[in-house]
Design a protein around this motif. Structure first.
Motif, PDB file in Angstrom:
ATOM      1  N   LEU A 126       1.022  -1.291  -0.078  1.00  0.00           N
ATOM      2  CA  LEU A 126      -0.135  -0.010   0.194  1.00  0.00           C
ATOM      3  C   LEU A 126       0.714   1.158   0.042  1.00  0.00           C
ATOM      4  O   LEU A 126       0.601   2.267  -0.818  1.00  0.00           O
ATOM      5  CB  LEU A 126      -0.835   0.118   1.099  1.00  0.00           C
ATOM      6  N   ALA A 127       1.947   1.231   0.726  1.00  0.00           N
ATOM      7  CA  ALA A 127       2.860   2.364   0.666  1.00  0.00           C
ATOM      8  C   ALA A 127       3.645   2.704  -0.455  1.00  0.00           C
ATOM      9  O   ALA A 127       3.538   3.929  -1.008  1.00  0.00           O
ATOM     10  CB  ALA A 127       3.962   2.167   1.794  1.00  0.00           C
TER      11      ALA A 127
ATOM     12  N   ALA B  17       1.705   7.458   2.483  1.00  0.00           N
ATOM     13  CA  ALA B  17       2.758   6.540   2.161  1.00  0.00           C
ATOM     14  C   ALA B  17       3.601   6.453   3.574  1.00  0.00           C
ATOM     15  O   ALA B  17       3.955   5.506   4.009  1.00  0.00           O
ATOM     16  CB  ALA B  17       3.459   6.818   0.874  1.00  0.00           C
ATOM     17  N   VAL B  18       3.933   7.754   4.062  1.00  0.00           N
ATOM     18  CA  VAL B  18       4.915   7.738   5.301  1.00  0.00           C
ATOM     19  C   VAL B  18       4.171   6.906   6.325  1.00  0.00           C
ATOM     20  O   VAL B  18       4.547   6.219   7.188  1.00  0.00           O
ATOM     21  CB  VAL B  18       5.044   9.166   5.787  1.00  0.00           C
ATOM     22  N   THR B  19       2.700   7.121   6.503  1.00  0.00           N
ATOM     23  CA  THR B  19       1.947   6.485   7.358  1.00  0.00           C
ATOM     24  C   THR B  19       2.029   5.327   7.437  1.00  0.00           C
ATOM     25  O   THR B  19       2.306   4.382   8.505  1.00  0.00           O
ATOM     26  CB  THR B  19       0.725   6.942   7.560  1.00  0.00           C
TER      27      THR B  19
ATOM     28  N   ARG C 137       4.519   3.399   6.042  1.00  0.00           N
ATOM     29  CA  ARG C 137       5.973   2.961   6.260  1.00  0.00           C
ATOM     30  C   ARG C 137       6.043   2.678   7.502  1.00  0.00           C
ATOM     31  O   ARG C 137       6.746   1.946   8.054  1.00  0.00           O
ATOM     32  CB  ARG C 137       6.902   3.694   5.615  1.00  0.00           C
ATOM     33  N   ARG C 138       5.639   3.744   8.525  1.00  0.00           N
ATOM     34  CA  ARG C 138       5.819   3.752   9.903  1.00  0.00           C
ATOM     35  C   ARG C 138       5.066   2.347  10.416  1.00  0.00           C
ATOM     36  O   ARG C 138       5.543   2.013  11.530  1.00  0.00           O
ATOM     37  CB  ARG C 138       5.203   4.801  10.506  1.00  0.00           C
ATOM     38  N   ALA C 139       4.000   2.082  10.108  1.00  0.00           N
ATOM     39  CA  ALA C 139       3.170   0.888  10.393  1.00  0.00           C
ATOM     40  C   ALA C 139       3.913  -0.207  10.013  1.00  0.00           C
ATOM     41  O   ALA C 139       3.747  -1.163  10.998  1.00  0.00           O
ATOM     42  CB  ALA C 139       1.820   0.922   9.669  1.00  0.00           C
ATOM     43  N   VAL C 140       4.581  -0.442   9.000  1.00  0.00           N
ATOM     44  CA  VAL C 140       5.310  -1.655   8.676  1.00  0.00           C
ATOM     45  C   VAL C 140       6.579  -1.752   9.651  1.00  0.00           C
ATOM     46  O   VAL C 140       6.808  -2.762  10.320  1.00  0.00           O
ATOM     47  CB  VAL C 140       6.010  -1.503   7.190  1.00  0.00           C
ATOM     48  N   LEU C 141       7.087  -0.617  10.069  1.00  0.00           N
ATOM     49  CA  LEU C 141       8.187  -0.627  11.240  1.00  0.00           C
ATOM     50  C   LEU C 141       7.644  -1.153  12.392  1.00  0.00           C
ATOM     51  O   LEU C 141       8.354  -1.759  13.131  1.00  0.00           O
ATOM     52  CB  LEU C 141       8.817   0.958  11.044  1.00  0.00           C
ATOM     53  N   ALA C 142       6.656  -0.569  12.658  1.00  0.00           N
ATOM     54  CA  ALA C 142       5.918  -0.840  14.051  1.00  0.00           C
ATOM     55  C   ALA C 142       5.648  -2.229  14.097  1.00  0.00           C
ATOM     56  O   ALA C 142       5.274  -2.726  15.022  1.00  0.00           O
ATOM     57  CB  ALA C 142       4.740  -0.009  14.328  1.00  0.00           C
TER      58      ALA C 142
ATOM     59  N   ALA D  26      12.552   5.931   5.379  1.00  0.00           N
ATOM     60  CA  ALA D  26      13.343   7.214   4.945  1.00  0.00           C
ATOM     61  C   ALA D  26      12.961   7.783   3.551  1.00  0.00           C
ATOM     62  O   ALA D  26      12.870   8.955   3.233  1.00  0.00           O
ATOM     63  CB  ALA D  26      14.831   6.932   5.145  1.00  0.00           C
ATOM     64  N   SER D  27      12.854   6.728   2.616  1.00  0.00           N
ATOM     65  CA  SER D  27      12.612   7.122   1.123  1.00  0.00           C
ATOM     66  C   SER D  27      11.228   7.945   1.232  1.00  0.00           C
ATOM     67  O   SER D  27      11.126   9.062   0.466  1.00  0.00           O
ATOM     68  CB  SER D  27      12.603   5.844   0.288  1.00  0.00           C
ATOM     69  N   ALA D  28      10.261   7.378   1.904  1.00  0.00           N
ATOM     70  CA  ALA D  28       8.841   8.219   1.965  1.00  0.00           C
ATOM     71  C   ALA D  28       8.981   9.376   2.508  1.00  0.00           C
ATOM     72  O   ALA D  28       8.317  10.358   2.171  1.00  0.00           O
ATOM     73  CB  ALA D  28       7.855   7.166   2.971  1.00  0.00           C
ATOM     74  N   LEU D  29       9.734   9.586   3.576  1.00  0.00           N
ATOM     75  CA  LEU D  29       9.903  10.875   4.142  1.00  0.00           C
ATOM     76  C   LEU D  29      10.408  11.922   3.207  1.00  0.00           C
ATOM     77  O   LEU D  29      10.272  12.708   3.190  1.00  0.00           O
ATOM     78  CB  LEU D  29      10.667  10.758   5.531  1.00  0.00           C
ATOM     79  N   HIS D  30      11.445  11.231   2.327  1.00  0.00           N
ATOM     80  CA  HIS D  30      12.007  12.267   1.578  1.00  0.00           C
ATOM     81  C   HIS D  30      11.087  12.564   0.461  1.00  0.00           C
ATOM     82  O   HIS D  30      11.148  13.901   0.245  1.00  0.00           O
ATOM     83  CB  HIS D  30      13.478  11.424   1.067  1.00  0.00           C
TER      84      HIS D  30
END
Length: 886
Positions: A809-810, A822-824, A826-831, A845-849
């Motif tokens: 989805l991201a 997309a950032v949201t 990616r944060r979920a994946v990390l969590a 980081a890529s999404a944040l960039h």
């Protein structure tokens, strides 16, 4: 003392734990003298609830000339007890008067005055009862049964100092080993309970039971002790043990009814008690409370007044009457009843706590807080009042203030399991995070904050934007949502509500629900539950906390379907079966379907039935009529008057109109559904339930389709499943046609047909996370990333923990230019604790960039490089970020 951290083990009174009783020796069952045969027969009959037989035998025993004084006194007490136990209070008082007129100072006089005092107390003549107990005490030294009854009366009439003195005297005698008989140990246990010496009370009850296992008075007070400490399991077991001995004891039946049983069993037990004793004040008060729960204020008032006709000074019955008056908005009558209760017990809190309990069951949460504050004002050290106020404040989301009262309650009564568990939950909030949006605060465990937090706030804001303008309701502050990833924590949070098995609950502007993690893999659509509870917030808010249970539940289910047709609760089969058996409640009795179900699944069916009523009102009279009902409820109208005024139809006529509309709805498909299995009785988790019935088009097609599929005849199986869909396309239960067809199309690699059948399935199923992910993959292969993203987001409503789906989805959102979302993801994946954490950090980081959050992007990249220093893609990204910053 509780000082902010709940104990690891909350003390719990149990029949399995032996308390140490100082200076006490257990004695064998026996008596200092042999009892006369007539007395033995009478006592056995009395113990077993055969009151007429007991009365005759004891009358004959009293006529014997050679009775010893002690035996005569025991016979007099037992004889008069037959009247009290049967609820024949006036007749018993007359009998006692006659016995005392014949001999006011002889061997039976003390017992006659003792029982006369109990009979007088049963009809609320408290001052006279007190005088009789005192007179009995002057006639007989160490009359412990009389002393405990006097103490109990004094405590319940606000004379606490003298009651405590008596209890200390009894308890001291017990500690010094003076007590021998079962009844004496029961007296000691009651005194210990009133003194707060609960371990000793438990031990004394146990020894009394060892001496005389058939002493139902001891079993009753022992069960009451367990119930007061929230040990409902032992309370029920002990009440039940006593009821096996005496099935006619109304006080035992009422006690069991109050010990954590369901509302249906509660009513049945209360009715059984009234059959045994029509003058049972406890049973009348209990049925009054249940009637108020159902919204039948008149029946509740009539029953409370009937109880007061028996005992005008019953604080319980006065509280029930006051609750009716409070709910009806009759302030003057409520105050008069409260004053009457205060005249009975100026320092008691039980009246207000009982009123507040009734108000909470009617969703009147702010009023319950106000009434519980009055309880605490009157008795600032009463642990029950403190716990009740703390619980009420929890429902308002006032956690800090709630903690103060709950800690004070726990300091005074460490055996209260409910208070201990609630304090432990408050301690666990240290591991929770609070997220905020424009209209909401979301409290959830930190492990879930990045996973479901943003999704919940997004759904909540969408629901608010949709419903707030239509209902005309917006609270002054933010709505609080509490999301629990532990089922036990959620159970503690909602304790005291009408039934268990709930997924969410609304206390007005405070909403609590489970996350999917709490359900342990059980199918659960948290987004639908959240929408459902926020609809309650609207209904409760507009109505001023006066909406009946059935109306707000029906409205919430209606809102689910209105916003998302796939969230519709398809229960037509159950609805039609109930109609055929005349098991649907009328409008005036709708709440009973929620509180006192009469067949399996009736509670869920009642939700659906109520939604059909709301849907009919909306279709025929417009949604403004719904808002009109809620506004009239706020103004003090009852539900019947509110609906009649808002629709312009008489309540009874509307009831008939809705029944006719439902019958017309049923007749449209009834022929197709004839011969189905008994959906009100079958196990709906059994895949063969629907496909196992004979002589029905739907079940026959499903059964035959699965038979052919198992034989490898896919073409013929497909025709059968298509036939089943033509008959009833809304069936998505076990063995449904959609999933069977999908299986065939997968085998055939027919992506077009597979996509079509998955689309159709998702249009009628509120779950289908796996199907949504599969269909998303098919759309990605066609380059339709927007549609694929929508399907993956839909899957998160059921399963937000699939890392692959969140990562995909991201990727799709970033490709669509929705970089913040997309950032949201990616944060979920990390969590979600991925195996390759460095990769997950790099992707974040890529999404944040991409979202131009350079500082956060740099930080995430450096974290990735700390884990994997040679990670070239991360090195290149870091260079890009730094150069971009320059």
């Amino acid at each position: 003392m509780h000082t902010g951290t709940a104990p690891n083990l909350i003390p719990k009174l149990s029949r399995l734990l032996l308390a140490v009783v100082v200076g006490l020796q257990t004695v064998a069952v026996g008596c200092a003298q042999d009892r006369p045969a007539g007395l033995v027969i009478g006592l056995d009959a009395l113990t077993e609830g055969r009151y007429a037989e007991a009365r005759g035998a004891l009358r004959d025993a009293m006529a014997e000339q050679d009775l010893e004084p002690e035996a005569f006194g025991e016979t007099v007490a037992a004889y008069l007890e037959t009247f009290r136990a049967a609820g024949e209070y006036s007749a018993g008082i007359t009998e006692a008067d006659q016995l005392l007129a014949a001999d006011s100072t002889g061997p039976g006089a003390a017992n006659a005055r003792y029982q006369r005092g109990r009979l007088l107390a049963s009809v609320g003549r408290n001052a006279e009862a007190e005088a009789e107990f005192r007179a009995a005490g002057r006639l007989q030294r160490n009359f412990w049964l009389n002393a405990i009854e006097l103490s109990y009366l004094l405590e319940n009439t606000g004379q606490l100092r003298e009651a405590r003195q008596i209890n200390r005297s009894i308890f001291g005698a017990f500690k010094q080993g003076y007590f021998v008989s079962a009844s004496e140990h029961m007296v000691a246990a009651r005194a210990a309970t009133m003194l707060g010496e609960f371990h000793d009370a438990n031990g004394a009850h146990r020894i009394a039971s060892e001496i005389d296992p058939r002493n139902t008075d001891n079993l009753y007070w022992w069960a009451e002790l367990f119930r007061s400490k929230y040990n409902d399991a032992d309370a029920r077991a002990t009440y039940s043990e006593a009821i096996k001995i005496n099935e006619s004891a109304d006080w035992l039946l009422v006690g069991l009814a109050r010990a954590g049983v369901g509302f249906a069993q509660r009513e049945a037990l209360a009715r059984e008690a009234l059959a045994a004793n029509p003058n049972s004040v406890g049973a009348l008060s209990l049925v009054s409370s249940l009637s108020l729960l159902d919204g039948d204020g008149q029946a509740a008032e009539d029953l409370a007044r009937k109880a007061l006709d028996v005992n005008p000074n019953s604080v319980d019955a006065l509280a029930q009457l006051a609750a009716v008056q409070y709910v009806a908005g009759d302030t003057a009558a409520y105050r008069a009843t409260a004053d009457q209760a205060s005249s009975v017990n100026p320092s008691g809190s039980a009246f207000y706590v009982t009123v507040a309990e009734n108000l909470a069951l009617r969703f009147r949460y702010p009023d319950a807080i106000a009434v519980n504050r009055e309880a605490v004002r009157r008795t600032p050290r009463d642990p029950r009042a403190l716990a009740a106020l703390g619980t009420s404040l929890m429902r308002a989301g006032a956690f800090d203030e709630a903690r103060r009262y709950l800690e004070a309650a726990f300091e005074r009564d460490e055996f209260n399991v409910f208070v201990g568990n609630t304090l432990r939950l408050l301690d666990e909030y240290a591991d929770f995070r609070t997220l905020e949006s424009e209209h909401f605060r979301l409290l959830l465990h930190r492990d879930e904050a990045e996973v479901v937090g943003p999704l919940m706030l997004e759904q909540a804001e969408a629901a608010f934007a949709d419903m707030s303008p239509r209902y005309g309701y917006a609270p002054e502050g933010k709505i609080l949502i509490e999301a629990y990833n532990d089922r036990d924590d959620f159970a503690v949070r909602i304790a005291g509500l009408p039934h268990l098995g709930l997924l969410g609950v609304a206390f007005g502007d405070v909403v609590a629900l489970n996350t999917p993690r709490a359900l342990g893999g059980q199918p659960y659509n948290w987004a639908r539950t959240l929408r459902h509870e926020l609809a309650h917030t609207m209904a409760i808010g507009v109505s001023g906390f006066r909406v009946p249970r059935w109306f707000t539940e029906g409205l919430s289910v209606y809102e689910e379907k209105r916003v998302r047709p796939d969230w519709a609760r398809e229960m037509d089969l159950e609805l039609f079966a109930a109609m055929e058996r005349d098991k649907l409640h009328s409008l005036s009795a709708m709440d009973r379907g929620f509180t006192r179900p009469e067949f399996p699944g009736q509670v869920l069916l009642s939700y659906y039935h109520a939604s059909k009523i709301v849907e009919h009102i909306v279709n025929e009279y417009g949604f403004d009529a719904i808002v009109g009902v809620l506004e009239r409820l706020r103004g003090g109208s009852g539900i019947a008057a509110a609906i009649s005024d808002a629709t312009g139809r008489e309540f009874e006529a509307l009831d008939d109109e809705i029944a006719t509309a439902l019958e017309a709805y049923r007749s449209g498909v009834s022929k197709e559904l004839e011969g189905l299995p008994d959906v009100l009785a079958v196990d709906n988790t059994d895949a063969s339930a629907m496909s196992g019935a004979e002589a029905n088009k739907l079940s026959t097609a499903l059964r035959r389709g699965h038979e052919l599929l198992s034989e490898g005849e896919q073409a013929d199986a497909m025709r059968q499943f298509r036939n089943a869909l033509a008959v009833y396309p809304d069936y998505v239960g076990p063995g449904n046609a959609y999933q069977a067809l999908a299986r065939i199309y997968r085998d055939q690699n027919d992506e077009e047909e597979l996509a079509d059948v998955l689309e159709s399935y998702l249009e009628v199923s509120d779950y289908g996370a796996a199907e949504a992910r599969e269909l998303a993959g098919l759309y990605v292969s066609r380059g339709q990333l927007g549609r694929a993203s929508g399907l993956l987001k839909r899957s998160l409503e059921v399963d937000p923990y699939d890392r692959e789906a969140r990562a995909d989805l991201a990727t799709y959102l970033a490709a669509l230019g929705q970089t913040e979302l997309a950032v949201t993801e990616r944060r979920a994946v990390l969590a979600l604790q991925p195996v390759d954490r460095a990769e997950a950090l790099y992707q974040l980081a890529s999404a944040l960039h991409l979202n131009k959050e350079s500082v956060q992007a740099k930080r995430a990249t450096l974290e990735a490089l700390e884990i994997a220093p040679g990670y070239r893609e991360a090195q290149r990204l870091l260079l890009s970020i730094v150069e971009g910053g320059r």
